[in-house]
Design an enzyme around this catalytic site. Structure first.
Site, PDB file in Angstrom:
ATOM      1  N   ILE A 121       1.071  -1.267   0.167  1.00 17.02           N
ATOM      2  CA  ILE A 121      -0.300   0.475  -0.050  1.00 17.02           C
ATOM      3  C   ILE A 121       0.894   1.386  -0.500  1.00 17.02           C
ATOM      4  O   ILE A 121       1.889   1.368   1.094  1.00 17.02           O
ATOM      5  CB  ILE A 121      -0.745   0.133   0.958  1.00 17.02           C
ATOM      6  CG1 ILE A 121      -1.742  -1.010   0.996  1.00 17.02           C
ATOM      7  CG2 ILE A 121      -1.793   1.462   1.401  1.00 17.02           C
ATOM      8  CD1 ILE A 121      -2.753  -1.172   1.922  1.00 17.02           C
ATOM      9  N   ASP A 165     -15.551  36.105 -18.259  1.00 18.14           N
ATOM     10  CA  ASP A 165     -16.434  37.562 -19.162  1.00 18.14           C
ATOM     11  C   ASP A 165     -15.741  38.067 -19.574  1.00 18.14           C
ATOM     12  O   ASP A 165     -14.208  38.131 -20.363  1.00 18.14           O
ATOM     13  CB  ASP A 165     -16.215  38.833 -17.840  1.00 18.14           C
ATOM     14  CG  ASP A 165     -17.002  38.271 -16.666  1.00 18.14           C
ATOM     15  OD1 ASP A 165     -17.861  37.577 -17.288  1.00 18.14           O
ATOM     16  OD2 ASP A 165     -16.910  38.940 -15.363  1.00 18.14           O
ATOM     17  N   ASP A 436     -16.381  38.810 -11.924  1.00 17.95           N
ATOM     18  CA  ASP A 436     -16.245  39.514 -11.018  1.00 17.95           C
ATOM     19  C   ASP A 436     -17.598  40.121 -10.006  1.00 17.95           C
ATOM     20  O   ASP A 436     -17.173  40.744  -9.246  1.00 17.95           O
ATOM     21  CB  ASP A 436     -15.095  40.447 -11.724  1.00 17.95           C
ATOM     22  CG  ASP A 436     -16.179  41.328 -12.495  1.00 17.95           C
ATOM     23  OD1 ASP A 436     -17.380  41.165 -12.999  1.00 17.95           O
ATOM     24  OD2 ASP A 436     -15.530  42.464 -13.073  1.00 17.95           O
ATOM     25  N   ASP A 440     -22.086  36.815 -10.881  1.00 21.93           N
ATOM     26  CA  ASP A 440     -21.383  35.566 -11.486  1.00 21.93           C
ATOM     27  C   ASP A 440     -21.395  34.838 -10.165  1.00 21.93           C
ATOM     28  O   ASP A 440     -20.724  33.221 -10.719  1.00 21.93           O
ATOM     29  CB  ASP A 440     -20.189  36.204 -11.973  1.00 21.93           C
ATOM     30  CG  ASP A 440     -19.521  37.308 -13.461  1.00 21.93           C
ATOM     31  OD1 ASP A 440     -20.935  36.980 -13.556  1.00 21.93           O
ATOM     32  OD2 ASP A 440     -19.360  38.087 -13.195  1.00 21.93           O
ATOM     33  N   ASN A 502       6.469  -0.324  -4.974  1.00 23.88           N
ATOM     34  CA  ASN A 502       5.645  -1.713  -4.167  1.00 23.88           C
ATOM     35  C   ASN A 502       5.628  -3.128  -4.941  1.00 23.88           C
ATOM     36  O   ASN A 502       5.135  -4.210  -4.159  1.00 23.88           O
ATOM     37  CB  ASN A 502       4.175  -0.668  -3.465  1.00 23.88           C
ATOM     38  CG  ASN A 502       4.749   0.083  -2.862  1.00 23.88           C
ATOM     39  OD1 ASN A 502       5.899   0.584  -2.486  1.00 23.88           O
ATOM     40  ND2 ASN A 502       3.912   1.051  -1.848  1.00 23.88           N
ATOM     41  N   GLU A 505       8.522  -5.458  -4.901  1.00 21.03           N
ATOM     42  CA  GLU A 505       8.761  -5.828  -3.227  1.00 21.03           C
ATOM     43  C   GLU A 505       7.564  -7.624  -3.202  1.00 21.03           C
ATOM     44  O   GLU A 505       7.813  -7.646  -2.707  1.00 21.03           O
ATOM     45  CB  GLU A 505       8.274  -4.688  -2.216  1.00 21.03           C
ATOM     46  CG  GLU A 505       9.415  -3.646  -1.805  1.00 21.03           C
ATOM     47  CD  GLU A 505       9.453  -2.442  -0.834  1.00 21.03           C
ATOM     48  OE1 GLU A 505       8.828  -2.770   0.482  1.00 21.03           O
ATOM     49  OE2 GLU A 505       8.637  -1.445  -1.418  1.00 21.03           O
ATOM     50  N   THR A 533      12.302   5.123   0.553  1.00 21.07           N
ATOM     51  CA  THR A 533      11.867   5.235  -1.122  1.00 21.07           C
ATOM     52  C   THR A 533      10.774   5.222  -1.285  1.00 21.07           C
ATOM     53  O   THR A 533       9.964   6.227  -2.500  1.00 21.07           O
ATOM     54  CB  THR A 533      12.143   3.602  -1.637  1.00 21.07           C
ATOM     55  OG1 THR A 533      11.097   2.796  -0.960  1.00 21.07           O
ATOM     56  CG2 THR A 533      12.916   3.383  -1.865  1.00 21.07           C
TER      57      THR A 533
END
Length: 657
Positions: A121, A165, A436, A440, A502, A505, A533
């Site tokens: 994991i 805009d 702005d 909006d 992983n 491994e 790592t």
């Protein structure tokens, strides 16, 4: 909000609600809105709505009811997390039945399974993603884009459509004279006098730059700057005379009149609507038609036309405005407009190259919107412009059929922009919205990325937005898109690196168990590998350098998962190949060397191969300088040498020669 009872040359700036760049003249019975600004005149009005019943209040109510959606990255990571959890836990606990069949101790197998689960994991992934987004946020802040919601950084890189805009974003929100016409070649001096005399704006010098900007009415400001550019010192116009009398803007005739005395002579200077001034001029019908064609040609390009005229008078004529404005000598006219930003053209071009469609949504009229769109390169030839009135007549199904072929929406209401955002999202696009005003706010909150303006933006718009542009500049937004794409690419690199390492491994441990070999890695070694790592190199990849070519690519498909077919193949090939190579080496060493030496060799080889993998996942930029990556690799190698050669750590990790 309310209705006007009496109006005296009343003009109101409604840009905060409508986005229209010029003030609106208001007559008796017209509606006015809370929060808008009176720019000229005075009046009385009957209050009809207050608080939450006003236009502002309705926007606030709607804003509170909008639920924000998860970003594409959040959806992807949620799916990825579930898949990884199931695969990792299943693979790790598969070691227990395999070990029991080989008559190994249960306690030893449980410890190994838990360690293997931890190795499978990528627990460092949430940290890596958070830091990647934080780094992107800091970089964007230096480039005038303040990020209010960190997840928006990456989403901006996936944006496919930006509803922008016009006023203040693509344009300067400052009126300028673009063109002028003289009836006679020697009329310029008098025309400039009409621009300056009776002008309500003022010039203010900007710091020590020597440049000036005008303060006051937008139209008067444009005329004053124009005169300043043409004549230099405005005192040359005003020093030799004085204003005797003046008549303010008349909303019926749309004229402003001033009486000027200079060298014992009196003049009437009039400026305003070209059609009215032509009507009051002493020109022949043929000349009037010729001038009408000239100003109509410019009006079609989105320019607002201000005409100028004058005549000499005697003292007895001063009080009668109607007589003052008759038999004028027509001097010419100027065409003013809200000029595009200097950077807007390049920004629109960059957006097109990046595969982003820019759609203009403005409260301004369709002629002005079309003219600005052409000037900034948003469109190359005339296109159909949809107005707010036309939008109201279309159902959502009808609008869906034409929405992708429409680039300009003019005379729109706040609800129109909100509706457009919903429809684009329904069609599966990642949508960004700039805004702005209070008008909006609804669209800003509903969009995947809401971008508010820092200089001209209201507090309501900024609160609803995910990102605030400090300089209100569209080009800043496009630079921020590059940063967003860089962050996503770096997150993908980190994920590929973590999953590949992983997988190698967990595969190494599982293959060794199936082949009835001694465990190549012990629990403490597995945890150490994960620490050095999965941590520093992954963080270095998350902050990798940006690649400018990312802006030349099309936005990624929001439905595309992080683990595409190509990435899964890469992870599988790298992970399994590394595991098989290490197993072969392990078997070979066990035949000639001691078990502890063999495990030490595999322990070191796995770490060094993971460090090499950190460079491999960078692809074409494998050997480009990334200071943090080089430093982390150097530190990891140094730590590994210390662990391998120091007796204390040799005993702790059960390694030796």
């Amino acid at each position: 909000d309310g209705k006007i009872l009496e109006s005296f040359q009343l003009e109101i700036d409604e840009s905060v609600l409508t986005g229209e760049s010029l003030p609106v003249a208001k007559e008796k019975s017209d509606v006015i809105f809370s929060g808008t600004l009176i720019s000229k005149g005075k009046g009385y009005f009957l209050v009809e709505k207050t608080g939450m019943q006003t236009r502002f209040g309705q926007i606030a109510q709607n804003l509170a009811s909008i639920e924000t959606d998860k970003t594409p990255l959040q959806k992807n990571l949620s799916t990825l997390g579930k898949i990884l959890s199931i695969v990792a836990v299943s693979a790790a606990f598969l070691l227990i039945p395999i070990g029991l069949l080989q008559k190994r101790e249960l306690s030893e197998l449980i410890l190994l399974a838990i360690s293997a689960g931890v190795s499978a994991i990528p627990e460092g992934l949430p940290t890596v993603i958070t830091i990647a987004l934080a780094i992107g946020t800091a970089k964007m802040a230096k480039k005038n884009a303040i990020v209010r919601k960190m997840s928006a950084v990456e989403t901006l890189g996936a944006v496919q459509i930006i509803l922008s805009d016009k006023t203040g974003t693509l344009t300067k929100n400052k009126m300028e004279v673009k063109d002028f016409f003289l009836q006679k070649k020697d009329s310029l001096n008098f025309l400039l006098k009409v621009c300056v005399i009776g002008n309500t704006a003022s010039l203010v010098q900007k710091g020590e730059s020597g440049k000036f900007e005008a303060v006051g009415d937008k139209t008067d400001s444009a005329l004053l700057i124009f005169a300043k550019e043409k004549i230099g010192d405005l005192n040359k116009i005003t020093d030799d005379g004085k204003v005797i009398d003046e008549f303010v803007f008349d909303p019926k005739t749309k004229l402003i009149t001033s009486i000027w005395e200079e060298n014992d002579k009196r003049y009437v200077f009039v400026r305003g609507a070209p059609e009215k001034l032509l009507e009051l001029s002493n020109l022949k019908p043929v000349e009037k038609q010729k001038i009408q064609k000239e100003y109509e040609k410019r009006a079609e390009k989105g320019l607002r036309i201000i005409a100028m005229g004058y005549k000499k008078i005697s003292n007895s004529e001063i009080k009668d405005r109607k007589n003052l404005e008759k038999d004028l000598e027509f001097l010419g006219f100027v065409g003013i407009y809200d000029a595009p930003r200097d950077e807007a053209i390049d920004a629109i071009k960059s957006a097109k190259e990046a595969g982003i469609k820019t759609v203009m949504v403005t409260g301004d009229n369709e002629i002005t919107a079309l003219a600005i769109a052409k000037e900034v390169g948003l469109i190359e030839k005339d296109e159909d412009v949809l107005t707010g009135v036309e939008l109201d007549k279309l159902t959502d199904d009808e609008l869906e059929k034409i929405i992708l072929n429409t680039t300009i929406f003019a005379r729109t209401k706040p609800e129109d922009k909100f509706r457009l955002v919903k429809l684009f999202k329904k069609l599966g696009f990642v949508v960004g919205v700039t805004g702005d005003g209070v008008n909006d706010a609804l669209a800003l909150k509903k969009a995947d990325v809401g971008i508010a303006m820092g200089e001209t933006g209201t507090d309501v718009a900024k609160e609803a937005a995910d990102i605030v542009l400090v300089d209100d500049n569209y080009s800043t937004l496009i630079r921020a898109v590059l940063e967003g794409r860089t962050i996503y690419n770096n997150i993908v690199k980190s994920i590929i690196y973590l999953l590949s390492s992983n997988l190698s491994e967990i595969s190494l441990i599982l293959i060794a168990a199936i082949l009835k070999l001694p465990d190549p890695l012990l629990p403490t070694q597995i945890l150490w590998i994960n620490l050095v790592t999965d941590g520093l190199p992954a963080l270095a990849l998350a902050s990798d350098n940006k690649n400018v070519s990312a802006l030349k690519e099309k936005p990624r498909d929001p439905k595309e998962q992080i683990l595409t077919k190509g990435r899964i193949i890469f992870i599988s090939i790298v992970g399994f190949t590394l595991a098989f190579v290490l197993i072969i080496i392990f078997i070979s060493l066990l035949k000639t060397q001691s078990e502890i030496f063999s495990k030490t060799a595999i322990f070191n080889l796995l770490i060094f191969s993971h460090l090499a993998l950190a460079f491999l996942v960078r692809g074409k930029s494998m050997f480009k300088l990334n200071k943090l990556l080089f430093v982390t690799v150097g530190i990891t190698i140094l730590l590994q040498i210390i662990i391998t050669t120091t007796p204390f750590f040799q005993a702790l990790f059960k390694i030796g020669f």
